[in-house]
Write a protein that holds these residues in place. Sequence first.
Motif, short mmCIF file in Angstrom:
data_model
loop_
_atom_site.label_atom_id
_atom_site.label_comp_id
_atom_site.label_asym_id
_atom_site.label_seq_id
_atom_site.Cartn_x
_atom_site.Cartn_y
_atom_site.Cartn_z
N SER A 67 0.83 -1.21 0.00
CA SER A 67 0.00 0.00 0.00
C SER A 67 0.86 1.26 0.00
O SER A 67 0.39 2.35 -0.31
CB SER A 67 -0.89 0.02 1.24
OG SER A 67 -0.09 0.16 2.40
N GLY A 68 2.15 1.12 0.36
CA GLY A 68 3.03 2.28 0.46
C GLY A 68 3.05 2.89 1.85
O GLY A 68 3.87 3.74 2.17
N ARG A 69 2.13 2.42 2.73
CA ARG A 69 2.00 3.03 4.06
C ARG A 69 3.25 2.80 4.92
O ARG A 69 3.72 3.71 5.61
CB ARG A 69 0.76 2.47 4.75
CG ARG A 69 0.44 3.19 6.05
CD ARG A 69 -0.94 2.92 6.58
NE ARG A 69 -0.99 3.35 7.97
CZ ARG A 69 -1.27 2.55 8.98
NH1 ARG A 69 -1.51 1.28 8.78
NH2 ARG A 69 -1.31 3.03 10.22
N ALA A 70 3.77 1.57 4.88
CA ALA A 70 4.94 1.25 5.71
C ALA A 70 6.13 2.13 5.31
O ALA A 70 6.84 2.67 6.16
CB ALA A 70 5.30 -0.22 5.56
N PRO B 281 18.66 7.14 1.92
CA PRO B 281 17.43 6.96 1.13
C PRO B 281 16.69 5.68 1.52
O PRO B 281 17.29 4.71 1.99
CB PRO B 281 17.93 6.87 -0.31
CG PRO B 281 19.38 6.59 -0.24
CD PRO B 281 19.87 7.07 1.08
N VAL B 282 15.37 5.71 1.32
CA VAL B 282 14.53 4.55 1.58
C VAL B 282 14.08 4.02 0.22
O VAL B 282 13.38 4.71 -0.53
CB VAL B 282 13.29 4.91 2.42
CG1 VAL B 282 12.42 3.68 2.68
CG2 VAL B 282 13.70 5.57 3.73
N LEU B 283 14.52 2.81 -0.10
CA LEU B 283 14.11 2.17 -1.35
C LEU B 283 12.79 1.46 -1.06
O LEU B 283 12.75 0.48 -0.33
CB LEU B 283 15.19 1.18 -1.80
CG LEU B 283 15.27 0.85 -3.29
CD1 LEU B 283 15.43 2.13 -4.11
CD2 LEU B 283 16.44 -0.07 -3.56
N SER B 284 11.71 2.00 -1.61
CA SER B 284 10.38 1.46 -1.35
C SER B 284 10.04 0.46 -2.45
O SER B 284 9.75 0.84 -3.58
CB SER B 284 9.38 2.63 -1.33
OG SER B 284 8.08 2.16 -1.37
N ARG C 145 4.25 5.61 -7.66
CA ARG C 145 4.38 7.02 -8.08
C ARG C 145 4.06 7.99 -6.94
O ARG C 145 4.65 9.06 -6.84
CB ARG C 145 3.47 7.30 -9.29
CG ARG C 145 3.94 6.66 -10.59
CD ARG C 145 3.19 7.23 -11.77
NE ARG C 145 1.75 7.06 -11.66
CZ ARG C 145 1.07 6.02 -12.12
NH1 ARG C 145 1.70 5.03 -12.74
NH2 ARG C 145 -0.25 5.96 -11.97
N GLN C 146 3.11 7.59 -6.08
CA GLN C 146 2.71 8.52 -5.01
C GLN C 146 3.79 8.71 -3.95
O GLN C 146 3.74 9.65 -3.17
CB GLN C 146 1.40 8.05 -4.39
CG GLN C 146 0.21 8.37 -5.30
CD GLN C 146 -1.09 7.75 -4.84
OE1 GLN C 146 -1.11 6.79 -4.06
NE2 GLN C 146 -2.20 8.27 -5.33
N SER C 147 4.80 7.83 -3.93
CA SER C 147 5.90 8.05 -2.98
C SER C 147 6.91 9.05 -3.53
O SER C 147 7.84 9.45 -2.84
CB SER C 147 6.58 6.72 -2.64
OG SER C 147 7.13 6.15 -3.80
N ARG D 243 9.64 12.95 1.05
CA ARG D 243 11.08 13.13 1.23
C ARG D 243 11.78 11.81 1.58
O ARG D 243 11.36 11.09 2.47
CB ARG D 243 11.30 14.15 2.36
CG ARG D 243 12.77 14.44 2.67
CD ARG D 243 12.85 15.81 3.24
NE ARG D 243 13.88 16.02 4.22
CZ ARG D 243 13.96 17.12 4.96
NH1 ARG D 243 13.06 18.06 4.86
NH2 ARG D 243 14.93 17.29 5.83
N GLY D 244 12.82 11.50 0.82
CA GLY D 244 13.65 10.34 1.12
C GLY D 244 13.17 9.02 0.55
O GLY D 244 13.86 8.02 0.64
N LEU D 245 11.95 8.99 -0.02
CA LEU D 245 11.40 7.74 -0.56
C LEU D 245 11.70 7.62 -2.05
O LEU D 245 11.42 8.54 -2.82
CB LEU D 245 9.88 7.71 -0.40
CG LEU D 245 9.28 7.10 0.86
CD1 LEU D 245 7.80 6.80 0.64
CD2 LEU D 245 9.98 5.85 1.31
N PHE D 246 12.23 6.47 -2.46
CA PHE D 246 12.53 6.23 -3.87
C PHE D 246 11.93 4.89 -4.25
O PHE D 246 12.37 3.84 -3.77
CB PHE D 246 14.05 6.27 -4.11
CG PHE D 246 14.61 7.62 -3.77
CD1 PHE D 246 14.61 8.65 -4.68
CD2 PHE D 246 15.11 7.88 -2.49
CE1 PHE D 246 15.10 9.92 -4.35
CE2 PHE D 246 15.59 9.13 -2.15
CZ PHE D 246 15.59 10.16 -3.09
N PRO D 247 10.89 4.90 -5.09
CA PRO D 247 10.12 3.67 -5.33
C PRO D 247 10.73 2.76 -6.39
O PRO D 247 11.47 3.20 -7.28
CB PRO D 247 8.77 4.21 -5.82
CG PRO D 247 9.12 5.49 -6.50
CD PRO D 247 10.29 6.06 -5.77
N MET D 248 10.36 1.50 -6.27
CA MET D 248 10.76 0.49 -7.26
C MET D 248 9.60 -0.50 -7.31
O MET D 248 9.14 -0.97 -6.27
CB MET D 248 12.05 -0.17 -6.77
CG MET D 248 12.50 -1.32 -7.59
SD MET D 248 13.91 -2.11 -6.75
CE MET D 248 13.87 -3.68 -7.56
#
Length: 527
Positions: free
Chosen positions: A419-422, A434-437, A459-461, A465-470
């Motif tokens: 969900s992206g919440r964590a 950085p946080v690799l989500s 995309r919503q992450s 700040r600091g979130l980089f999605p994959m």
Amino acid sequence: MHSTNLLLEEPIRMASILEPSKPNFFPAMTKIVGTLGPKSRSVDTISSCLKSGMSVARFDFSWGDLEYHQETLENLKVAIKSTKKLCAVMLDTVGPELQVVNKSEIVITLEENAYVVLTPDQGKEATNEVLPINFNGLAKAVKPGDTIFMGQYLFTGSETTSVWLEVSELKGDDVVCVIKNSATLSGSLFTLHASQVHIDLPTLTDSDKEVISKWGAVNKIDFLSLSYTRHAKDVRDAREVLSKFGDLQQTQIFAKIENVEGLTHFDEILSEADGIILSRGNLGIDLPPEKVFLFQKAALFKCNMAGKPAVVTRVVDSMTDNLRPTRAEATDVANAVLDGSDAILLGAETLRGLYPVETISIVGKICAEAEKVFNQDIYFKRTVKFVGEPMSHLESIASSAVRAAIKVKASVIICFTSSGRAARLIAKYRPTMPVLSVVIPRLKTNQLRWSFTGAFEARQSLIVRGLFPMLADPRHPAESTSATNESVLKVALDHGKASGIIKSHDRVVVCQKLGDSSVVKIIELED
């Protein structure tokens, strides 16, 4: 990768300030929202903006038709493909914005101490003495002595293209005003702002709803920027409109706070919205100038503690026409980062500015420098204290992951989430790395077809700040056996190594779910 964070409280060797900064894979942890328009809509320019650090593209419907914005969006898609840089899409509504209608587009010259009449009669031609407006309730809303601000590029602070008016008298539906400074206005529309006056128009207008249905729903927008949010009900109403379009049920609503009404109801708006945009241009007119900084600091603190993204606007106005920001603007960007903002929003600077790419690049560099002296230790303790005890299960895991990563000087935190919440909760504690989500897609059906979730969440992450999605391979479930989790982890680590974020002998903190349990583990990489 891990920066040895200075604290501003520590003595800094002055000569060290002049040492060149080490290049990082991510230009900055703070995100940049760029507004696409006449000067920034070609594929080449958008590609350069993405490479320079833009992670959210804003489409401002105050001007331009649906076709124009669709062309720009198609160019954005091409640029995303060619640069391989993920970018989210934000639709910015017009809202209850008052406008002067200048159909013949004649140049209007207003002289100090002269009088001008604002009339709702749009059949009249705009002249130096009479200006037709798009709202027939202004005479009921204002009183003699009230301040009205007007200009084509409103709130840039330029006294030659914007004008202060003081209400002198009311004649039926007409408002007679004294001109407080000489100015020349050109173009078909000028924006009007009545300071600290309630405008009796809906926050989401019929034309806004039409744009959402004909453009937003078709393009599955990630964010809706709700202009002139004044009450929590405005956010609820907007959510109801979005819910009518299946593809927009996941769209996040960012409330734009741009007047005293929004400020007064800030707490209730924050609890309802997914994020906040501090529209400092309009606020700078509604609030006394000496109070704007106080609102910024208080609002950012509240957003940080709620774990909701906060976006600051109007930071480098002078870069609309100049290649370098002023010293005050450069300091302002840094202070926004030190105050805790997640993203910086660029409006006129990229929309019609002469140097959109350079603006994004220099704002990113300033953010990166400010992040090095951001006092994470104090911020962490303050957040833990604010959250209090007992902490929720997820909050406890998130704060533990950040604490562990800082203690072992990890180069990155990898978080598995569906969900992206964590991942957002981890980012709430502002880790220095950085946080690799890693977003694990979920399979869903509407009885007619199967589809995967995940793209929206990834995309919503891009505004946090600091979130980089994959986006992970959908064949790997989010919560299953340790074997499949290990294979996804290997993919994430390989991605980190290939991009230069993770090197041999680095430590990595991983946050994931195993069955019903949430686990934080520390990995030390071999050669």
